[in-house]
Every structure is written in structure tokens, then in C-alpha cells.
Design a protein around this motif. Structure first.
Motif, PDB file in Angstrom:
ATOM      1  N   ALA A 231       0.843  -1.201   0.000  1.00  0.00           N
ATOM      2  CA  ALA A 231       0.000   0.000   0.000  1.00  0.00           C
ATOM      3  C   ALA A 231       0.872   1.243   0.000  1.00  0.00           C
ATOM      4  O   ALA A 231       1.855   1.337   0.739  1.00  0.00           O
ATOM      5  CB  ALA A 231      -0.934   0.007   1.198  1.00  0.00           C
ATOM      6  N   THR A 252      -2.520  -1.270  -3.262  1.00  0.00           N
ATOM      7  CA  THR A 252      -3.487  -0.242  -2.920  1.00  0.00           C
ATOM      8  C   THR A 252      -2.824   1.113  -3.078  1.00  0.00           C
ATOM      9  O   THR A 252      -1.826   1.407  -2.408  1.00  0.00           O
ATOM     10  CB  THR A 252      -3.982  -0.408  -1.475  1.00  0.00           C
ATOM     11  N   GLY A 269      -7.000  -3.210  -4.089  1.00  0.00           N
ATOM     12  CA  GLY A 269      -7.054  -2.809  -2.693  1.00  0.00           C
ATOM     13  C   GLY A 269      -8.397  -2.271  -2.248  1.00  0.00           C
ATOM     14  O   GLY A 269      -9.293  -2.007  -3.052  1.00  0.00           O
TER      15      GLY A 269
END
Length: 282
Positions: A231, A252, A269
Motif C-alpha cells: 500500500a 493499494t 485494494g
């Protein structure tokens, strides 16, 4: 590795300035802090590899993170020594690699000279564009964790507070608590320094997310993916290729992150809202 010599190298200097408001005469405004920008020649002994324009702090972290994201090493243990040499034109960051890694580097024969903090300037052809061979399952980020990290970030940016002219990269816990920050005049450098620090600390890439203060180009996605974090949150906007790569990796990607909200880019995500009964949205 020897202890850091960073304290001997100032991160900022004072410069005399004058101010004006487009209508009145220029007036004396006194002194202002500006970040130090230095040419850092990264040398994999004995072969020069790249010249990066960087802030001369956390250079050991920079050497490790840059070497890792460039594919020179597979881990900190592949570096035998790091030395910094002064030069009237800048600094030489001399990285001694394990024998097998040095041979691998020499076989690649990639040479970059005179570039700034661009992640791909100087590559030989399009086939040399970096691309990570991995796929993440799609991390679920909590919206309040992003808000918490954004709210804490400024107090972890002393150089930016002093100069208003540097980028930062932060490693954040799943709840948004900031665990580590590195700053630099170059956005790539700040992220490489952060990754170098995290490698030295043996941080778990799955236990948090990366937060950057700069725009999110594809190199920032690539470096984050090389580290293994699934992420990435950026204060500024992403480029089209950054979104494409994030989708390909299942990363993400959150960008244009502000105090009042942010945007999820791409299809990978999830963001978990703690406001609407824990609802999960893409």
C-alpha cells in the motif's frame, strides 16, 4: 559498517533574502533556511554508477535503499562496507558489494552519468524500464489510519519545517502511527533512504504502508513494490503509469491525500471506512 558521519554535513544553510508583493518596492526580509543539495556519486567499487542530487544526510540508509531498489543487492548482508569521500564537487558514496553481487552488477553494464533524482534517466532502452515481478493480494487500508498518519507527518519533518523545500517518505503502522521518516530534496532519494533504514531494521513490509509527500510517479510505485509493501499513500496526484503498475501488482494506491479526504486510484485494494458501520469500499 562505520557509524554515520551525517552530523558533520549540514542539512540546511542560511541565505539572505528580500521580499516583495508585486506592487511595492523590494524590502529586506533577513535570512531564510534553504536545504543543502549535493551531488552524490554512487560508486560500486571501483565503477561509478550514478550521480544523484541529494541532501547529505542518512547516506548509509540511502546507499542500502538505492542498491536494493536498483537490484544491486538482495539484502543488507550483500553490502560489505559503505564509505563517504569528500570532493570539491560533491560526495562519493562508495559501496563495496559481496563478490557475487559485484559480478552481477558488472554483467548488467548499466551506466548513468550526470542525472538528477530521476529513476530512469540514462537507461539504454525501453526493455530496461524497471518492473517488479510480484503480485500483492490487495491490502485493506483503514481510512482513519491514513488520516492519523497525515496528522502526524509534519512533526516528523524537521528539515521541511526549517526550509519548506524537501520531500519526505514515511513508514506507517496499520493504525497510522508513524514509525520512521526520511527527508531529502529528491523524492526518490527520500524513499530510498526510508527503505534502506527499514532493511537495516528488518521491518516487515506487510506490517504497514508507505506515505510520501510528493507526486506519485511509477518509480515510487516500483520502489515500494521492490521493498514489498502493498500500500502506498501520496499527498500529491499519481501518473497514469503509476496507476497501471499499482493495478498490475495488486497494490493499494491512495493519492491526493488531504486532511479532509483522499482518493483511491485503480482497481486494487480496499479502504475500510470506520464512519459508515465499518463498510468496505473500493
Amino acid at each position: 559498517m562505520p557509524p554515520s558521519d551525517d552530523q558533520k554535513r549540514p542539512a540546511f544553510m542560511r541565505s539572505r533574502t528580500r521580499t516583495f508583493d508585486y506592487t511595492d518596492a523590494i524590502s529586506d526580509a533577513g535570512m531564510r533556511s534553504v536545504p543543502v543539495e549535493t551531488a552524490v556519486n554512487i560508486v560500486y567499487a571501483p565503477v561509478p554508477y550514478a550521480v544523484m542530487m541529494a541532501t547529505p544526510q542518512d547516506l548509509e540508509d540511502f546507499a542500502i535503499g538505492f542498491s536494493f531498489t536498483e537490484g544491486m543487492i538482495d539484502g543488507v548482508e550483500d553490502i560489505r562496507d559503505i564509505a563517504v569521500e569528500e570532493d570539491e564537487r560533491g560526495l562519493r558514496l562508495i559501496v563495496s558489494l559481496a563478490a557475487d553481487k559485484l559480478q552481477r552488477h558488472l554483467a548488467r553494464a548499466r551506466k548513468i552519468a550526470g542525472v538528477t533524482a530521476c529513476g530512469v534517466c540514462g537507461i539504454d532502452d525501453l526493455a530496461s524500464l524497471p518492473q517488479v515481478k510480484r503480485r500483492f493480494p490487495g491490502a485493506a487500508l483503514r481510512a482513519d489510519a491514513i488520516s492519523t498518519a497525515l496528522g502526524q507527518l509534519r512533526k516528523h519533518q524537521p528539515l521541511s519545517v526549517e526550509t519548506a523545500a524537501t520531500h519526505a517518505a514515511a513508514w506507517c503502522a496499520p493504525n497510522g502511527a508513524i514509525r520512521a521518516v526520511r527527508e531529502d530534496v529528491g523524492r526518490h532519494n527520500a524513499l530510498d533512504k526510508l527503505i534502506g533504514h527499514l532493511l537495516r531494521e528488518k521491518a516487515d513490509p506487510s506490517d504497514g504502508f508507505v506515505l510520501i509527500t510528493s507526486r506519485c510517479s511509477f518509480e515510487m510505485v516500483e520502489k515500494t513494490a521492490v521493498f514489498g509493501a502493498s500500500a502506498l499513500v501520496a499527498i500529491s496526484a499519481p501518473t497514469s503509469l503509476a496507476i497501471e503498475r499499482a493495478n498490475a501488482y495488486g497494490m493499494t494506491l491512495v493519492a491526493i491525500a488531504r486532511a479532509d479526504g483522499a482518493m483511491v486510484f485503480g482497481n486494487a485494494g480496499k479502504i475500510i471506512s470506520t464512519v459508515v458501520t465499518g463498510e468496505t469500499t473500493r
